[in-house]
Design a protein around this motif. Structure first.
Motif: not given
Ligand code: FDP
Length: 336
Positions: A91-93, A110-111, A115-116, A148-149
């Protein structure tokens, strides 16, 4: 679509693997997100199941060994999901109904490319009276560059979702999800701690039996909403009267209507001009599922999945369920 006989026992893990094999190009990240969410759902189930004991155990043992006070269940559910998901590299954010802003992936982890968004414990005001509550989730692809998201990744119309689902903590715990290849339901077998396929390829009846609406807002409805409700009740027009069923816990009302056919309606009114329900955490994921099951979801004038969100906690009016019943809503609400 892989067919399973009535005697085969299919765990959610096996089902996800089999679905993934249909897409050789898939990286497996989305499947892993689904396992991690299923694990979080089992942890939340345990806590929800002992909710009625909190006062009894809490009075004798108000603080646990670390000295923390008993947590509220919705806070527990929120933290459980965040901790199950933040370190996985997929996930990124994240964004949660329980938190005001973006939940970033902590430095050091890690990203990933998804996104969730989630509502950790929907209907939580019902916990004290033993009414089913639920968790709702939505997964969208990362669309921006960078580690990052950002908000842009989270504010995507629902049609971009790549997975969505809900868990209902009812007389049994069920997880229903879609990745765009039908909506499938799994029931938790508590004796082995596994979600087992119990409702493959759910189809919602085209015309529903149940009408779920909070009638106590009747005085606030405008003329068109009143007419619509008269039509559903068979008091105007030629529709057969529907049965009114309102739990007041969205996941429970939605789940019943998904299986039995019906419509859940939460119109706007002067007190809540955009309705009450959240577009990103509630309406979008359930809209993805209902469409996969052959139903529809609308805000009264447009398809929920086409609404462009502008803020994380945006609300929307919601008409969701059986196809002909949602079509009737759009038709009646469009009449001047
Ligand atoms: P709750 O306030 O208990 O969390 O979106 C939240 C929600 O419950 C839904 O689960 C439910 O469908 C709705 O609100 C009920 O709202 P009303 O009490 O206004 O009918």
């Amino acid at each position: 679509m892989i067919s399973h006989t009535s005697t085969s026992v299919v765990t959610i893990e096996r089902f996800i693997i089999e679905q993934e094999r249909l897409h050789p190009e898939a990286s497996g990240d989305l499947s892993s997100i689904m396992y991690d969410l299923a694990l979080a759902a089992k942890m939340i189930t345990n806590k929800v199941r002992s909710a009625g004991l909190v006062d009894i155990l809490g009075s004798a043992n108000a603080e646990n060994v670390q000295g923390e006070m008993q947590q509220k269940l919705d806070v527990f559910a929120n933290e459980t999901i965040v901790k199950a998901m933040d370190h996985t590299g997929r996930l990124c954010a994240m964004a949660s109904e329980e938190e005001e802003g973006i939940i970033p992936i902590p430095p050091g982890f890690r990203t990933g490319k998804y996104a969730l968004l989630f509502d950790p414990l929907d209907g939580s005001s019902n916990i004290d009276v033993n009414v089913p509550v639920g968790t709702i989730f939505s997964v969208v692809p990362k669309i921006t560059r960078g580690r990052d998201g950002v908000l842009e990744d989270l504010l995507q119309p629902g049609r971009r979702q790549v997975a969505a689902g809900y868990v209902i903590y009812g007389s049994s715990t069920m997880l229903v999800y879609t990745t765009g290849q039908g909506a499938h339901g799994f029931t938790l077998d508590p004796s082995i701690g596994e979600f087992l396929l119990s409702h493959p390829d759910i189809r919602i009846p085209d015309t529903g039996r149940y009408l779920s609406i909070n009638d106590s807002y009747q005085q606030l409805w405008d003329e068109r909403v009143r007419t619509l409700m008269q039509r559903y009740r068979g008091l105007e027009g030629d529709r057969a009267p529907m049965n009114v069923r309102y739990v007041g816990s969205l996941v429970a009302d939605f789940h019943r209507n998904l299986l039995g056919g019906g419509i859940f309606a939460y119109p706007s009114n002067p007190k809540s001009p955009s309705g009450k329900l959240r577009l990103l955490y509630e309406a979008n994921p359930l809209a993805f599922i209902v469409e996969q099951a052959g139903g529809l979801a609308s805000d009264g004038s447009q398809r929920i999945l086409d609404v462009q969100p502008s803020e994380l906690h945006q609300r929307t009016p919601l008409y969701i369920g059986s196809r002909t019943d949602v079509e009737l809503a759009e038709k009646v609400l469009a009449d001047a």
